[in-house]
Design an enzyme around this catalytic site. Structure first.
Site, short mmCIF file in Angstrom:
data_model
loop_
_atom_site.label_atom_id
_atom_site.label_comp_id
_atom_site.label_asym_id
_atom_site.label_seq_id
_atom_site.Cartn_x
_atom_site.Cartn_y
_atom_site.Cartn_z
N SER B 190 -19.34 49.00 53.18
CA SER B 190 -18.74 48.63 54.46
C SER B 190 -19.62 48.86 55.66
O SER B 190 -19.35 48.32 56.73
CB SER B 190 -17.45 49.42 54.65
OG SER B 190 -17.75 50.77 54.93
N HIS B 218 -13.04 47.18 50.66
CA HIS B 218 -13.43 46.29 51.76
C HIS B 218 -13.42 44.83 51.33
O HIS B 218 -14.00 43.98 52.01
CB HIS B 218 -14.78 46.70 52.34
CG HIS B 218 -14.73 48.04 52.99
ND1 HIS B 218 -14.31 48.21 54.29
CD2 HIS B 218 -15.00 49.29 52.51
CE1 HIS B 218 -14.34 49.51 54.59
NE2 HIS B 218 -14.74 50.18 53.53
N LYS B 249 -6.42 48.08 54.65
CA LYS B 249 -7.39 47.22 55.33
C LYS B 249 -6.92 45.76 55.22
O LYS B 249 -6.11 45.32 56.04
CB LYS B 249 -8.79 47.45 54.76
CG LYS B 249 -9.23 48.93 54.84
CD LYS B 249 -10.70 49.12 54.47
CE LYS B 249 -11.00 50.56 54.08
NZ LYS B 249 -10.86 51.52 55.16
#
Lengths: 432, 432
Positions: B190, B218, B249
């Site tokens: 990330s 991610h 996320k």
């Protein structure tokens, strides 16, 4: 190397030791709690109605209209997540507000919220002890797994004092001399329901210049004038260096926290990887938790009824000769003493009586002390208690479990409780 | 022993090293995101409007009406919390449903939800490696802190392979011989935004009979036909033993998870203390996350616009001579290379331009590689990008930061994106 085989065998081992856990799929009803729907078969949508008697949402604040309203309002305004770690865009106003509420609850400079109580103990104990040079951790023998993990993670030397044994604690404090010392303990031990002598611990810690760290997860919201926990009730909140609590039990939501001096909070938030590298609690959870904390600071009603129902339940079970383990708290443990019988009792309660009480087996408690752990809430009624006694007596008889001598003790007068539903019913009759 | 003094000095040390972090108090607006309110002064309620450019709610699913609706519905129906650990009355139907969605997303037998991605890595890596006899863990050099914690917690021998270096991985696999081996890596790193050669890793793992564990936090929601991540996109999802992902996320809520064979999931849920002793995610979070997963399985629109805005942002920054670190993903890191200047750039962006991009300093990245990490979302518009470029150029000039040679490369045609807002604006002009 047959990887799959190893995992299969590790599960077979658990089953052979009667430690394999089946999670009951429950659908709680915010309004009708303790009633809930249970799905016995994962492959079917068929449900049956049960009464939950083992929730750690002790005050049922998870179903309080203010809390639910705060959750929905935060979702509508801010969305469903925080969007990042605290440092990377994840510090939202509801969590700042929650931390201010928690600091105020414990009369400390500051507070810090975590995604769970488990992580708050891991992060805080390991960071605090780890920063102090040559720190010795003195840990109560019955501390929760998360505290033990924090102690281990710190890498510090540790000594275990016999559970609640002040003479032993003092002995270890004297032997330690003037090095840095951190005394870690719980205020209320959740499996036996006993309460630590927090005044004595504080006195000893002060005498030998040790820091104190108390886990109040089974007490915050439920004890003390404003729900600050056992240390508030005992008047020693200001003398404790770090108070750890949860938002997931008395406050009905999710997460853990610590409250302490600003410098300690600053150190933990700056040094603990489990805090730094974790997405913040969502605004919804923070707002819901803050609403619960705020409510319970002002309202003693839930606390009074909670204690009343716990006392009433213990009383009724004892009157029916069921082996309640005595303690001065809201926890009602009923001893079984065998993993298999404990599981069988739980299954029979659920299947025959629609009563859900999870068996508590090793590693949560020591082998030979397996038990049913009953947690009355303010929403349980006298009728629920009567049903419970009847069901337990039936299960005890069906499985041939041991009764003890029935204890009929007059209830203490419920001086501060005006709720008319709290008068003592004729439980003895129901149990027979 | 002056305890307070130690904590004060530990904070002074951080400040001296320019590592002291100030969390920005932001009030996200579910509807107007990326616009948010910022409270610069904790003692005042004064706010100013900012544009967030560093959220890890990459697809802004936290603000999706389906997700918010699911959160509110669950709160109304089931309340604000789970009420217990998974074993003690905390397994509610929304979390059972969420785990089924996640298992289906990755085409695995089963999935297990945790309260955070950090805990899911800690619990899963330590338990899986710990159960295997004499297991060797092979870990990529740039793995996330939570994976490193899981590796350490396992107590197993570990070897670090150079980041994404297949020759080195193969060398270590050969040297290990036929003992148990667990290869742990991320699919998308990330901070640099680079993507692992997952096909090659799988090929090597199969060749030398190693288990594979991938962290896709991610990537889930954002890559692959149904949002299954990089391994889905590369067609190797079925070949990976354990896929770890996050709900915080791409799926806009909170929590982490693993998906794997039933036996592996059963082992982790049965043996990991960080799972066993933690209250379950609330029904609200589980229902919100499940709604996001379901939506992104069917809809590719968010993914397409997300990639488009990331590409557009990189393009515009490069055209203005800003030092974008090249990578094939949605992460847009802009190199500063100095902790103090990185903090100063972030402060100036916020105070002068109302743009919030957190400085990324040590320990999140190596010293000397401090950066601004920009994360465009589908809700950022061309106008936002133009403002961003203008602001960054101003800040770069004000602080005397280094520009690189401007790169004007024609954008790849956006074949699959029909959104007319995605046409390429004249960014070059805005930047000058």
């Amino acid at each position: 190397m047959d990887y799959r085989g190893f995992f299969d065998r590790s599960i077979e081992r658990l089953k052979a030791e009667r430690r394999y856990r089946v999670f009951a799929d429950l659908e709680r009803d915010a309004v009708r709690f303790p009633r809930a729907l249970w799905r016995p078969d994962p492959k079917s949508d068929e449900t049956s109605e049960v009464v939950i008697w083992c929730s750690n949402d002790y005050l049922t604040m998870g179903g309080h209209p203010d809390v639910i309203g705060a959750v929905c309002n935060a979702a509508q305004r801010h969305g469903a997540g925080a969007g990042g770690t605290r440092n990377i865009s994840g510090t939202h106003h509801p969590i700042v507000d929650l931390e201010a509420e928690l600091a105020d609850l414990h009369h400390k400079d500051a507070a810090l919220a975590f995604t769970s109580g488990w992580v708050s103990n891991l992060a805080a104990i390991s960071t605090i002890a780890g920063l102090l040079p040559n720190c010795l951790i003195l840990s109560d023998a019955l501390n929760h797994n998360s505290m033990i993990e924090g102690v281990r993670r710190s890498g510090c030397e540790r000594q275990i004092w016999r559970h609640n044994d002040m003479a032993h604690l003092e002995e270890l404090l004297i032997a330690a001399g003037d090095r840095a010392k951190l005394v870690v303990f719980e205020s209320l031990y959740s499996m036996d329901g006993d309460i630590a002598p927090v005044k004595d611990i504080v006195r000893l810690a002060k005498k030998y210049n040790a820091m104190t760290y108390v886990d109040e997860v089974h007490a915050v919201g439920m004890y003390g004038e404003r729900g600050g926990g056992i240390c508030e009730r005992e008047g020693v909140m200001a003398d404790i260096d770090v108070i750890e609590g949860t938002l997931a039990k008395g406050f009905g939501t999710l997460g853990g926290y610590i409250a302490a001096d600003a410098a300690i909070i600053d150190a933990v938030r700056s040094y603990a990887p489990s805090f730094i590298f974790t997405t913040a609690l969502p605004p919804t959870v923070a707002a819901g938790a803050a609403a619960a904390v705020r409510h319970l600071k002002k309202s003693g009603e839930e606390r009074a009824r909670h204690q009343r129902m716990a006392m009433l339940t213990k009383h009724a079970l004892k009157a029916a000769g069921l082996p309640v383990m005595d303690n001065p708290s809201h926890i009602v443990p009923v001893m079984v003493g065998d993993a298999e019988q404990c599981k069988a009792a739980s299954d029979l309660l659920l299947e025959r009586h629609g009563i859900y009480i999870q068996p508590i087996n090793y590693p949560t408690v020591a082998i030979g002390t397996e038990r049913l752990r009953i947690t009355p809430t303010p929403r349980h009624t006298e009728a629920h208690v009567a049903e419970l006694v009847e069901a337990l007596v039936d299960v005890w008889k069906a499985l041939g479990l041991k009764f003890v001598e029935a204890q009929i003790v007059p209830l203490r007068p419920a001086a501060k409780v005006e709720d008319p539903r709290c008068t003592y019913p004729d439980m003895k009759r129901a149990a027979e």
